[in-house]
Design a protein around this motif. Structure first.
Motif, PDB file in Angstrom:
ATOM      1  N   VAL A   1     -27.330  -4.778 -44.638  1.00 54.62           N
ATOM      2  CA  VAL A   1     -26.860  -4.542 -46.005  1.00 54.62           C
ATOM      3  C   VAL A   1     -26.451  -5.867 -46.656  1.00 54.62           C
ATOM      4  N   HIS A   2     -25.710  -6.642 -45.888  1.00 54.87           N
ATOM      5  CA  HIS A   2     -25.175  -7.907 -46.386  1.00 54.87           C
ATOM      6  C   HIS A   2     -26.301  -8.871 -46.790  1.00 54.87           C
ATOM      7  N   ARG A   3     -27.352  -8.921 -45.977  1.00 58.40           N
ATOM      8  CA  ARG A   3     -28.522  -9.755 -46.296  1.00 58.40           C
ATOM      9  C   ARG A   3     -29.092  -9.381 -47.653  1.00 58.40           C
ATOM     10  N   LYS A   4     -29.173  -8.067 -47.889  1.00 59.82           N
ATOM     11  CA  LYS A   4     -29.747  -7.625 -49.160  1.00 59.82           C
ATOM     12  C   LYS A   4     -28.846  -8.022 -50.327  1.00 59.82           C
ATOM     13  N   ILE A   5     -27.538  -7.839 -50.166  1.00 57.42           N
ATOM     14  CA  ILE A   5     -26.646  -8.175 -51.290  1.00 57.42           C
ATOM     15  C   ILE A   5     -26.704  -9.674 -51.583  1.00 57.42           C
ATOM     16  N   THR A   6     -26.872 -10.484 -50.553  1.00 56.83           N
ATOM     17  CA  THR A   6     -26.838 -11.941 -50.778  1.00 56.83           C
ATOM     18  C   THR A   6     -28.245 -12.535 -50.901  1.00 56.83           C
ATOM     19  N   ASP A   7     -29.236 -11.696 -51.161  1.00 57.81           N
ATOM     20  CA  ASP A   7     -30.630 -12.160 -51.266  1.00 57.81           C
ATOM     21  C   ASP A   7     -31.030 -13.037 -50.082  1.00 57.81           C
ATOM     22  N   ASN A   8     -30.675 -12.585 -48.903  1.00 53.59           N
ATOM     23  CA  ASN A   8     -31.042 -13.284 -47.661  1.00 53.59           C
ATOM     24  C   ASN A   8     -30.399 -14.648 -47.475  1.00 53.59           C
ATOM     25  N   ARG A   9     -29.415 -14.974 -48.300  1.00 60.27           N
ATOM     26  CA  ARG A   9     -28.826 -16.302 -48.174  1.00 60.27           C
ATOM     27  C   ARG A   9     -27.755 -16.368 -47.090  1.00 60.27           C
ATOM     28  N   GLU A  10     -27.143 -15.206 -46.808  1.00 61.47           N
ATOM     29  CA  GLU A  10     -26.029 -15.238 -45.859  1.00 61.47           C
ATOM     30  C   GLU A  10     -26.217 -14.227 -44.727  1.00 61.47           C
TER      31      GLU A  10
ATOM     32  N   LEU B   1     -24.239  -1.204 -55.037  1.00 59.49           N
ATOM     33  CA  LEU B   1     -23.542  -0.032 -54.509  1.00 59.49           C
ATOM     34  C   LEU B   1     -24.215   1.245 -55.008  1.00 59.49           C
ATOM     35  N   ILE B   2     -24.485   1.275 -56.302  1.00 56.22           N
ATOM     36  CA  ILE B   2     -25.057   2.476 -56.909  1.00 56.22           C
ATOM     37  C   ILE B   2     -26.441   2.780 -56.349  1.00 56.22           C
ATOM     38  N   LYS B   3     -27.222   1.728 -56.163  1.00 60.56           N
ATOM     39  CA  LYS B   3     -28.566   1.927 -55.605  1.00 60.56           C
ATOM     40  C   LYS B   3     -28.497   2.516 -54.196  1.00 60.56           C
ATOM     41  N   SER B   4     -27.418   2.153 -53.492  1.00 61.08           N
ATOM     42  CA  SER B   4     -27.313   2.604 -52.099  1.00 61.08           C
ATOM     43  C   SER B   4     -26.874   4.062 -51.998  1.00 61.08           C
ATOM     44  N   LEU B   5     -26.441   4.648 -53.097  1.00 57.33           N
ATOM     45  CA  LEU B   5     -25.851   5.984 -53.002  1.00 57.33           C
ATOM     46  C   LEU B   5     -26.874   7.104 -52.831  1.00 57.33           C
ATOM     47  N   ARG B   6     -28.028   6.927 -53.486  1.00 62.38           N
ATOM     48  CA  ARG B   6     -29.102   7.915 -53.359  1.00 62.38           C
ATOM     49  C   ARG B   6     -28.620   9.357 -53.244  1.00 62.38           C
ATOM     50  N   ASP B   7     -28.665   9.885 -52.032  1.00 59.51           N
ATOM     51  CA  ASP B   7     -28.428  11.323 -51.851  1.00 59.51           C
ATOM     52  C   ASP B   7     -27.006  11.657 -51.443  1.00 59.51           C
TER      53      ASP B   7
ATOM     54  N   GLN C   1     -17.233 -13.781 -51.378  1.00 60.13           N
ATOM     55  CA  GLN C   1     -17.776 -13.520 -50.031  1.00 60.13           C
ATOM     56  C   GLN C   1     -16.991 -12.426 -49.329  1.00 60.13           C
ATOM     57  N   GLN C   2     -15.677 -12.455 -49.531  1.00 60.00           N
ATOM     58  CA  GLN C   2     -14.843 -11.446 -48.868  1.00 60.00           C
ATOM     59  C   GLN C   2     -15.132 -10.061 -49.427  1.00 60.00           C
ATOM     60  N   ARG C   3     -15.363  -9.980 -50.716  1.00 58.31           N
ATOM     61  CA  ARG C   3     -15.668  -8.686 -51.334  1.00 58.31           C
ATOM     62  C   ARG C   3     -17.048  -8.183 -50.932  1.00 58.31           C
ATOM     63  N   THR C   4     -17.998  -9.093 -50.890  1.00 59.03           N
ATOM     64  CA  THR C   4     -19.348  -8.716 -50.483  1.00 59.03           C
ATOM     65  C   THR C   4     -19.322  -8.163 -49.061  1.00 59.03           C
ATOM     66  N   THR C   5     -18.542  -8.800 -48.220  1.00 61.07           N
ATOM     67  CA  THR C   5     -18.448  -8.351 -46.832  1.00 61.07           C
ATOM     68  C   THR C   5     -17.800  -6.973 -46.751  1.00 61.07           C
ATOM     69  N   ALA C   6     -16.733  -6.780 -47.520  1.00 61.68           N
ATOM     70  CA  ALA C   6     -16.066  -5.473 -47.514  1.00 61.68           C
ATOM     71  C   ALA C   6     -17.044  -4.391 -47.979  1.00 61.68           C
ATOM     72  N   LEU C   7     -17.797  -4.688 -49.012  1.00 58.74           N
ATOM     73  CA  LEU C   7     -18.787  -3.734 -49.514  1.00 58.74           C
ATOM     74  C   LEU C   7     -19.849  -3.437 -48.451  1.00 58.74           C
ATOM     75  N   ALA C   8     -20.307  -4.486 -47.793  1.00 60.20           N
ATOM     76  CA  ALA C   8     -21.317  -4.315 -46.742  1.00 60.20           C
ATOM     77  C   ALA C   8     -20.767  -3.453 -45.607  1.00 60.20           C
ATOM     78  N   LEU C   9     -19.499  -3.653 -45.253  1.00 62.28           N
ATOM     79  CA  LEU C   9     -18.887  -2.853 -44.182  1.00 62.28           C
ATOM     80  C   LEU C   9     -18.864  -1.376 -44.563  1.00 62.28           C
ATOM     81  N   LYS C  10     -18.481  -1.106 -45.796  1.00 62.32           N
ATOM     82  CA  LYS C  10     -18.380   0.291 -46.244  1.00 62.32           C
ATOM     83  C   LYS C  10     -19.752   0.953 -46.286  1.00 62.32           C
ATOM     84  N   LEU C  11     -20.736   0.229 -46.792  1.00 59.47           N
ATOM     85  CA  LEU C  11     -22.077   0.815 -46.874  1.00 59.47           C
ATOM     86  C   LEU C  11     -22.664   1.014 -45.475  1.00 59.47           C
ATOM     87  N   ALA C  12     -22.341   0.099 -44.585  1.00 61.39           N
ATOM     88  CA  ALA C  12     -22.810   0.238 -43.212  1.00 61.39           C
ATOM     89  C   ALA C  12     -22.168   1.463 -42.567  1.00 61.39           C
ATOM     90  N   GLU C  13     -20.922   1.687 -42.924  1.00 58.17           N
ATOM     91  CA  GLU C  13     -20.185   2.831 -42.386  1.00 58.17           C
ATOM     92  C   GLU C  13     -20.884   4.151 -42.738  1.00 58.17           C
TER      93      GLU C  13
END
Ligand code: ATP
Ligand code: MG
Length: 371
Positions: free
Chosen positions: A210-219, A328-334, A285-297
């Motif tokens: 998830v994190h790779r996608k949010i950071t366009d593969n930079r991180e 975030l919205i794109k990840s919500l789907r169903d 970076q800290q927010r992106t990581t928190a978001l990635a953690l939640k979406l991964a969850e």
């Protein structure tokens, strides 16, 4: 899964509420202190058996009332689920799952799955270890009721051991009884540590993607389970080593009157491109990581239980920049999603067709009408 109906009686500022919910997106809009978060709190409680805001039922039951009640009716892959909670002053919560009554929180867990994302979660990365431990304990309890059971027992034993340590400060004669508690603590602690380690490694894989996608593969994000006792290969070795370590730290523990090693002292390491972002990360970076953690969850719950959880987004949209919002919205789907906001403008990026907007005013909820 999704929730079809919610019913509240004497819950927070609600006198009585019955709501039919949209299977996709439910938006609650209204001024401050009208009762938006209270709705999310009620839903959360049917999953976790407790609030994310308080441990005191007294605060949750409507002022001047003695009883509060929550009921949800939901749909899961294999049929309906009904969960009811009765809150009573000075009494244990009464739980009813599909009509069967219990007073054990463990009987409730594993029926409704929720993932909550609030401004506090955005701070998860930069907060202290206790917050990150709470995060792991909460998530693991939600997907693995057995984990909750072990955690509960562990904390009981820990308290007993700590009490004993305080007695030993006064009288060394109590030393003898310590062995039993060390043994129990090590046994339960070992179970928790292996569960956490495996959870963190699964979460690490999912959140990295998830994190790779949010950071366009930079991180590249990496999670590490940081145990206060080095991990061993299996339960038996771990337990022995745990006991050995307890003996080594005994004098320190006696002085402090508390146990300084064990899973109650571990942490979740968070690294981006090899750098510890708990300390060195930028706010973004800290927010992106928190978001990635939640979406991964969300994906992790799906993987573990076969059900997508319900997502609760409390006031979080306005704290994310448009790019992260979009992601975030794109990840919500169903996924059935509950969103609170004071301003619909904050949700401009949410161009969902399938949604219901509710207007909340002084504990009254009605369909939102433009102007
Ligand atoms: N036990 C209770 N009995 C009666 N009212 C309560 C109780 N607990 C909280 N409230 C009321 O609920 C309201 C807060 O509700 P809630 O937290 O849902 O607000 P909100 O709409 O999310 O506001 P904000 O936009 O500020 O987050 C307050 O008016 C508070 O006084
Ligand atoms: Mg609120």
């Amino acid at each position: 899964m999704y929730i079809r109906n919610l019913k509240l009686i004497n819950f927070r500022n609600y006198h009585q509420l019955e709501l039919s919910l949209h299977p996709k997106v439910n938006i609650f809009v209204g001024d401050n202190a009208q009762g938006k978060t209270n709705i999310l709190e009620a839903i959360y409680m049917t999953a976790a058996g407790k609030s994310f805001r308080t441990t005191k039922d007294r605060e949750i039951i409507r002022m001047d009332k003695q009883q509060g009640y929550i009921k949800i009716e939901g749909e899961k892959r294999y049929g309906k689920v009904t969960v009811e909670l009765k809150l009573e002053e000075e009494k244990k919560k009464q739980v009813k799952v599909n009509g069967l009554t219990s007073t054990k929180r463990a009987d409730l867990l594993g029926n409704v799955y929720v993932v909550i994302f609030s401004p506090e979660d955005l701070r998860l990365v930069k907060e202290g270890p206790a917050e990150r431990r709470r995060f792991i304990d909460q998530e693991l309890s939600n997907i693995k009721p057995k984990y909750f059971h072990h955690l509960h027992q562990y904390h009981k034993v820990l308290m007993q051991r700590n009490n004993l340590l305080k007695k030993i400060q006064q009288n060394r004669g109590y030393m003898e009884t310590l062995e039993i508690w060390d043994e129990k603590l090590a046994e339960l602690g070992t179970k928790l540590m292996f569960e956490k380690m495996s959870f963190v490694s699964r979460l690490s894989m999912l959140s990295k993607l998830v994190h790779r996608k949010i950071t366009d593969n930079r991180e590249t994000l990496e999670l590490k389970y940081q145990s206060s006792i080095p991990m061993k290969n299996n339960d038996a070795e771990m337990k022995d080593f745990f006991i050995k370590k307890l003996q080594e730290t005994l004098e320190k523990d006696i002085n402090r009157g508390s146990t300084t090693i064990g899973p109650h002292r571990d942490d979740l390491g968070l690294y981006v491109n090899g750098i510890d972002i708990r300390i060195f990360g930028s706010q973004g970076q800290q927010r992106t990581t928190a978001l990635a953690l939640k979406l991964a969850e969300i994906e992790l719950v799906k993987g573990e239980t076969g059900e997508y959880p319900i997502l609760l987004l409390d006031d979080v949209m306005s704290e994310l920049d448009p790019k992260r919002q979009q992601f975030l919205i794109k990840s919500l789907r169903d996924i059935q999603t509950f969103v609170t906001t004071t301003e619909l403008n904050n949700l401009e990026t949410m161009e969902f067709n399938e949604k219901e907007i509710f207007y909340v005013e002084n504990a009254h909820v009605k369909p939102y009408a433009k102007d």
